[in-house]
Design an enzyme around this catalytic site. Structure first.
Site, PDB file in Angstrom:
ATOM      1  CB  THR A 218      -5.794   7.321 -11.816  1.00  0.00           C
ATOM      2  OG1 THR A 218      -4.997   6.570 -10.930  1.00  0.00           O
ATOM      3  CG2 THR A 218      -6.688   8.229 -11.064  1.00  0.00           C
TER       4      THR A 218
ATOM      5  CE1 TYR B 142      -1.449   7.598  -6.442  1.00  0.00           C
ATOM      6  CE2 TYR B 142      -3.415   7.984  -7.767  1.00  0.00           C
ATOM      7  CZ  TYR B 142      -2.751   7.283  -6.781  1.00  0.00           C
ATOM      8  OH  TYR B 142      -3.395   6.246  -6.139  1.00  0.00           O
TER       9      TYR B 142
ATOM     10  NE  ARG C 128     -14.480  10.459 -10.394  1.00  0.00           N
ATOM     11  CZ  ARG C 128     -14.943  11.265 -11.349  1.00  0.00           C
ATOM     12  NH1 ARG C 128     -16.083  11.015 -11.956  1.00  0.00           N
ATOM     13  NH2 ARG C 128     -14.243  12.334 -11.710  1.00  0.00           N
TER      14      ARG C 128
ATOM     15  CG  PHE D 244      -1.937  -0.978   1.386  1.00  0.00           C
ATOM     16  CD1 PHE D 244      -3.073  -0.936   0.598  1.00  0.00           C
ATOM     17  CD2 PHE D 244      -1.825  -2.006   2.315  1.00  0.00           C
ATOM     18  CE1 PHE D 244      -4.073  -1.890   0.724  1.00  0.00           C
ATOM     19  CE2 PHE D 244      -2.822  -2.958   2.457  1.00  0.00           C
ATOM     20  CZ  PHE D 244      -3.946  -2.909   1.661  1.00  0.00           C
TER      21      PHE D 244
ATOM     22  CB  SER E 266      -5.222   3.999  -8.904  1.00  0.00           C
ATOM     23  OG  SER E 266      -6.158   5.016  -9.141  1.00  0.00           O
TER      24      SER E 266
ATOM     25  CE  LYS F 244      -0.665   3.923  -6.591  1.00  0.00           C
ATOM     26  NZ  LYS F 244      -0.168   3.088  -5.502  1.00  0.00           N
TER      27      LYS F 244
HETATM   28  P1  NAD Z   1      -2.529   6.573   2.924  1.00  0.00           P
HETATM   29  O1  NAD Z   1      -1.685   7.744   2.612  1.00  0.00           O
HETATM   30  O2  NAD Z   1      -3.508   6.682   4.032  1.00  0.00           O
HETATM   31  O3  NAD Z   1      -1.603   5.302   3.187  1.00  0.00           O
HETATM   32  C1  NAD Z   1      -0.346   5.127   2.578  1.00  0.00           C
HETATM   33  C2  NAD Z   1       0.638   4.797   3.678  1.00  0.00           C
HETATM   34  O4  NAD Z   1       1.932   4.581   3.083  1.00  0.00           O
HETATM   35  C3  NAD Z   1       0.796   5.915   4.710  1.00  0.00           C
HETATM   36  O5  NAD Z   1       0.671   5.368   6.000  1.00  0.00           O
HETATM   37  C4  NAD Z   1       2.199   6.461   4.463  1.00  0.00           C
HETATM   38  O6  NAD Z   1       2.796   6.930   5.652  1.00  0.00           O
HETATM   39  C5  NAD Z   1       2.902   5.226   3.889  1.00  0.00           C
HETATM   40  N1  NAD Z   1       4.052   5.518   3.018  1.00  0.00           N
HETATM   41  C6  NAD Z   1       4.089   6.346   1.946  1.00  0.00           C
HETATM   42  N2  NAD Z   1       5.303   6.307   1.377  1.00  0.00           N
HETATM   43  C7  NAD Z   1       6.048   5.424   2.087  1.00  0.00           C
HETATM   44  C8  NAD Z   1       7.380   4.942   1.996  1.00  0.00           C
HETATM   45  N3  NAD Z   1       8.216   5.386   1.053  1.00  0.00           N
HETATM   46  N4  NAD Z   1       7.810   4.018   2.896  1.00  0.00           N
HETATM   47  C9  NAD Z   1       6.981   3.568   3.873  1.00  0.00           C
HETATM   48  N5  NAD Z   1       5.714   3.978   4.005  1.00  0.00           N
HETATM   49  C10 NAD Z   1       5.245   4.899   3.131  1.00  0.00           C
HETATM   50  O7  NAD Z   1      -3.267   6.162   1.559  1.00  0.00           O
HETATM   51  P2  NAD Z   1      -4.403   5.072   1.307  1.00  0.00           P
HETATM   52  O8  NAD Z   1      -5.635   5.789   0.886  1.00  0.00           O
HETATM   53  O9  NAD Z   1      -4.460   4.113   2.414  1.00  0.00           O
HETATM   54  O10 NAD Z   1      -3.820   4.384  -0.005  1.00  0.00           O
HETATM   55  C11 NAD Z   1      -3.074   3.190   0.030  1.00  0.00           C
HETATM   56  C12 NAD Z   1      -2.637   2.845  -1.369  1.00  0.00           C
HETATM   57  O11 NAD Z   1      -3.774   2.713  -2.205  1.00  0.00           O
HETATM   58  C13 NAD Z   1      -1.748   3.914  -2.007  1.00  0.00           C
HETATM   59  O12 NAD Z   1      -0.727   3.254  -2.736  1.00  0.00           O
HETATM   60  C14 NAD Z   1      -2.684   4.638  -2.931  1.00  0.00           C
HETATM   61  O13 NAD Z   1      -2.011   5.181  -4.033  1.00  0.00           O
HETATM   62  C15 NAD Z   1      -3.619   3.511  -3.361  1.00  0.00           C
HETATM   63  N6  NAD Z   1      -4.934   4.004  -3.793  1.00  0.00           N
HETATM   64  C16 NAD Z   1      -5.678   4.770  -2.951  1.00  0.00           C
HETATM   65  C17 NAD Z   1      -6.906   5.267  -3.381  1.00  0.00           C
HETATM   66  C18 NAD Z   1      -7.735   6.140  -2.473  1.00  0.00           C
HETATM   67  O14 NAD Z   1      -8.632   6.813  -2.973  1.00  0.00           O
HETATM   68  N7  NAD Z   1      -7.512   6.155  -1.162  1.00  0.00           N
HETATM   69  C19 NAD Z   1      -7.389   4.967  -4.668  1.00  0.00           C
HETATM   70  C20 NAD Z   1      -6.609   4.168  -5.497  1.00  0.00           C
HETATM   71  C21 NAD Z   1      -5.381   3.683  -5.048  1.00  0.00           C
HETATM   72  N1  UFG Z   2     -15.735  16.487  -5.701  1.00  0.00           N
HETATM   73  C1  UFG Z   2     -16.429  17.628  -5.416  1.00  0.00           C
HETATM   74  N2  UFG Z   2     -15.989  18.423  -4.393  1.00  0.00           N
HETATM   75  C2  UFG Z   2     -14.904  18.093  -3.636  1.00  0.00           C
HETATM   76  C3  UFG Z   2     -14.201  16.897  -3.934  1.00  0.00           C
HETATM   77  C4  UFG Z   2     -14.645  16.126  -4.988  1.00  0.00           C
HETATM   78  O1  UFG Z   2     -17.415  17.962  -6.083  1.00  0.00           O
HETATM   79  O2  UFG Z   2     -14.546  18.852  -2.717  1.00  0.00           O
HETATM   80  C5  UFG Z   2     -16.221  15.617  -6.801  1.00  0.00           C
HETATM   81  C6  UFG Z   2     -15.213  15.421  -7.923  1.00  0.00           C
HETATM   82  O3  UFG Z   2     -15.320  16.439  -8.870  1.00  0.00           O
HETATM   83  C7  UFG Z   2     -15.619  14.034  -8.441  1.00  0.00           C
HETATM   84  C8  UFG Z   2     -16.129  13.302  -7.191  1.00  0.00           C
HETATM   85  O4  UFG Z   2     -16.447  14.327  -6.254  1.00  0.00           O
HETATM   86  O5  UFG Z   2     -16.699  14.156  -9.339  1.00  0.00           O
HETATM   87  C9  UFG Z   2     -15.085  12.376  -6.570  1.00  0.00           C
HETATM   88  O6  UFG Z   2     -13.886  13.095  -6.347  1.00  0.00           O
HETATM   89  P1  UFG Z   2     -12.728  12.530  -5.409  1.00  0.00           P
HETATM   90  O7  UFG Z   2     -11.677  13.595  -5.328  1.00  0.00           O
HETATM   91  O8  UFG Z   2     -13.296  12.021  -4.136  1.00  0.00           O
HETATM   92  O9  UFG Z   2     -12.200  11.258  -6.200  1.00  0.00           O
HETATM   93  P2  UFG Z   2     -11.598  11.116  -7.678  1.00  0.00           P
HETATM   94  O10 UFG Z   2     -12.548  10.264  -8.444  1.00  0.00           O
HETATM   95  O11 UFG Z   2     -11.253  12.423  -8.248  1.00  0.00           O
HETATM   96  O12 UFG Z   2     -10.229  10.336  -7.431  1.00  0.00           O
HETATM   97  C10 UFG Z   2     -10.093   9.312  -6.465  1.00  0.00           C
HETATM   98  C11 UFG Z   2      -8.699   9.404  -5.849  1.00  0.00           C
HETATM   99  C12 UFG Z   2      -7.670   9.000  -6.833  1.00  0.00           C
HETATM  100  C13 UFG Z   2      -7.978   7.629  -7.322  1.00  0.00           C
HETATM  101  C14 UFG Z   2      -9.333   7.614  -7.962  1.00  0.00           C
HETATM  102  C15 UFG Z   2      -9.658   6.209  -8.392  1.00  0.00           C
HETATM  103  O13 UFG Z   2      -8.452  10.729  -5.409  1.00  0.00           O
HETATM  104  O14 UFG Z   2      -6.409   8.968  -6.208  1.00  0.00           O
HETATM  105  O15 UFG Z   2     -10.312   8.057  -7.020  1.00  0.00           O
HETATM  106  O16 UFG Z   2     -10.751   6.207  -9.222  1.00  0.00           O
HETATM  107  F1  UFG Z   2      -7.055   7.224  -8.216  1.00  0.00           F
END
Ligand code: NAD
Ligand code: UFG
Length: 349
Positions: free
Chosen positions: A129, A151, A239, A83, A127, A155
């Site tokens: 994305t 970003y 979404r 993660f 992701s 990935k």
């Molecule tokens: P998060 O930031 O809460 O968790 C990531 C963790 O990784 C954190 O605890 C951070 O301290 C740790 N970290 C970052 N870089 C590091 C490094 N170099 N060494 C050790 N630890 C490190 O984020 P999350 O929402 O839990 O996301 C987890 C994973 O899922 C990420 O890779 C993120 O890109 C991916 N992801 C998240 C979302 C989302 O919307 N939350 C969507 C798609 C993919």
């Molecule tokens: N939105 C608002 N107001 C806000 C925040 C978001 O209207 O303050 C809207 C955005 O325009 C979008 C929807 O809410 O239509 C969802 O936005 P998010 O920022 O919650 O999520 P995204 O879909 O933009 O992206 C998220 C993560 C990415 C991940 C992706 C995976 O931020 O890192 O989902 O689909 F890769």
């Protein structure tokens, strides 16, 4: 059955901490490696409190090969869930080097150490994305990739690297080949139903759900709805929101699948983790108001650069090959978010 030891990079973070709960409850031994750059170790104390089980925590950076090597030698994991990564799209545009160094170089160091210790089962946080811009709104795994920001590209690059590692082992008929699941998350929201762990973003949230929750609790005055002129039924963006507990269960299903025929000769496979249906921004706001009884103050603002009107997952492959699908409802996602936010108005502080 022997106890499997799972090393969880980024395990103190939002999704990682929920994964630790599910792994401990499923009987795995859990080792967390996290540099706490975007999290607090309090999340792991809560994980142990709510499961009644212990885990081992190393505060270390995955780019630190010496530290990682020592951890692998001490703990002898059998599987890694990766993660650890930086995840803010806007920040990645401002600081691309940071993102490639952390997400791409970090994964190179991790996989190198894994290979050196013959640990070759890996579940990777990818992701939605990574997908390119397309006319389709429902994404399936065979669509061409084409991330549009650093970003997303970090990935996609990691996916390429991992596919190459697996392919090399298959070609060489390696005795212990890489088994890799690339899990492409759609929009994870929600929290553990206990309200003990949840999402605790630094500063002002970028994402919709934590923003709405902070407006509801009174920390932020008003939500900006980014655009109401999209070609969607109510004009706001759609979404595929997925409950974080459903999401982390998909990771355990992926580990289970490593023992099936699909992965027996080694493999690297991508799976969408999404519900297969979308909700608009206003549907989320309405659901939040209905579940919590709180009025969400919002205004319509201009579109946010880089946002698409609508996309959601085709989750059929994960159902077919991992026997996974979402179980939780929109009500669960909203109620659990609110339970966490209202019990922890300042997050883990
Ligand atoms: P998060 O930031 O809460 O968790 C990531 C963790 O990784 C954190 O605890 C951070 O301290 C740790 N970290 C970052 N870089 C590091 C490094 N170099 N060494 C050790 N630890 C490190 O984020 P999350 O929402 O839990 O996301 C987890 C994973 O899922 C990420 O890779 C993120 O890109 C991916 N992801 C998240 C979302 C989302 O919307 N939350 C969507 C798609 C993919
Ligand atoms: N939105 C608002 N107001 C806000 C925040 C978001 O209207 O303050 C809207 C955005 O325009 C979008 C929807 O809410 O239509 C969802 O936005 P998010 O920022 O919650 O999520 P995204 O879909 O933009 O992206 C998220 C993560 C990415 C991940 C992706 C995976 O931020 O890192 O989902 O689909 F890769």
């Amino acid at each position: 059955m022997p106890t499997h030891t799972v090393l969880v990079t980024g395990g103190a973070g939002y999704i990682g901490s929920h994964a630790c709960v599910e792994l401990l409850n499923a009987g795995f031994k859990v080792i967390v490696v996290d540099n706490l750059s975007n999290s607090k170790s309090e999340s792991l104390s809560r994980v142990q409190q709510l499961t009644g089980k212990t885990l081992s925590f190393y505060e270390a950076d995955i780019r630190d090969k010496t530290a990682l090597t020592q951890i692998f030698a001490n703990e002898k994991p059998t599987t890694v869930i990766h993660f650890a990564g930086l995840k803010a799209v806007g920040e990645s545009c401002a600081q691309p080097h940071l993102y490639y160094h952390n997400n791409v170089f970090g994964t190179l160091v991790l996989t190198e150490v894994m290979q050196e210790h013959n640990v070759k089962q890996l579940v990777f946080s990818s992701s939605a994305t990574v997908y390119g811009v397309t006319e389709l709104t429902q994404y399936h795994e065979e669509l061409p990739l084409g991330a549009i920001n650093p970003y997303g590209r970090s990935k996609a690059m990691v996916e390429d690297i991992l596919r190459d590692l697996a392919e090399a082992d298959i070609k060489n008929k390696c005795e212990y080949p890489w088994k890799i699941a690339l899990l492409r998350y759609f929009n994870p929201i929600g929290a553990h139903e206990s309200g003990l762990i949840g999402e605790d973003p630094n500063g002002i949230p970028n994402n919709l759900m934590p923003y709405v929750a902070q407006v509801a609790i009174g920390k932020l005055p008003q939500l900006s709805v980014f655009g109401d002129d999209y070609p969607t039924p109510d004009g706001t963006g759609i979404r595929d929101y997925i409950h974080v507990i459903d999401l982390v269960r998909g990771h355990i299903k992926a580990i289970d699948a490593f023992n099936t025929e699909k992965f027996s000769d080694g493999n690297c496979k991508a799976y969408n983790l999404g519900a297969g249906r979308g909700y608009s921004v206003l549907e989320i706001v309405n659901a939040f108001e209905n579940v919590t009884g709180k009025k969400i103050n919002y205004k319509i603002s201009p579109r946010r650069e880089g946002d698409l009107a609508e996309y959601f997952a085709n989750p059929e492959l994960a159902l077919k090959e991992l026997n996974w699908k979402v179980e939780k409802t929109l009500h669960d996602m909203v109620a659990d978010t609110w339970n966490w936010q209202s019990k922890n108005p300042q997050g883990y502080k």
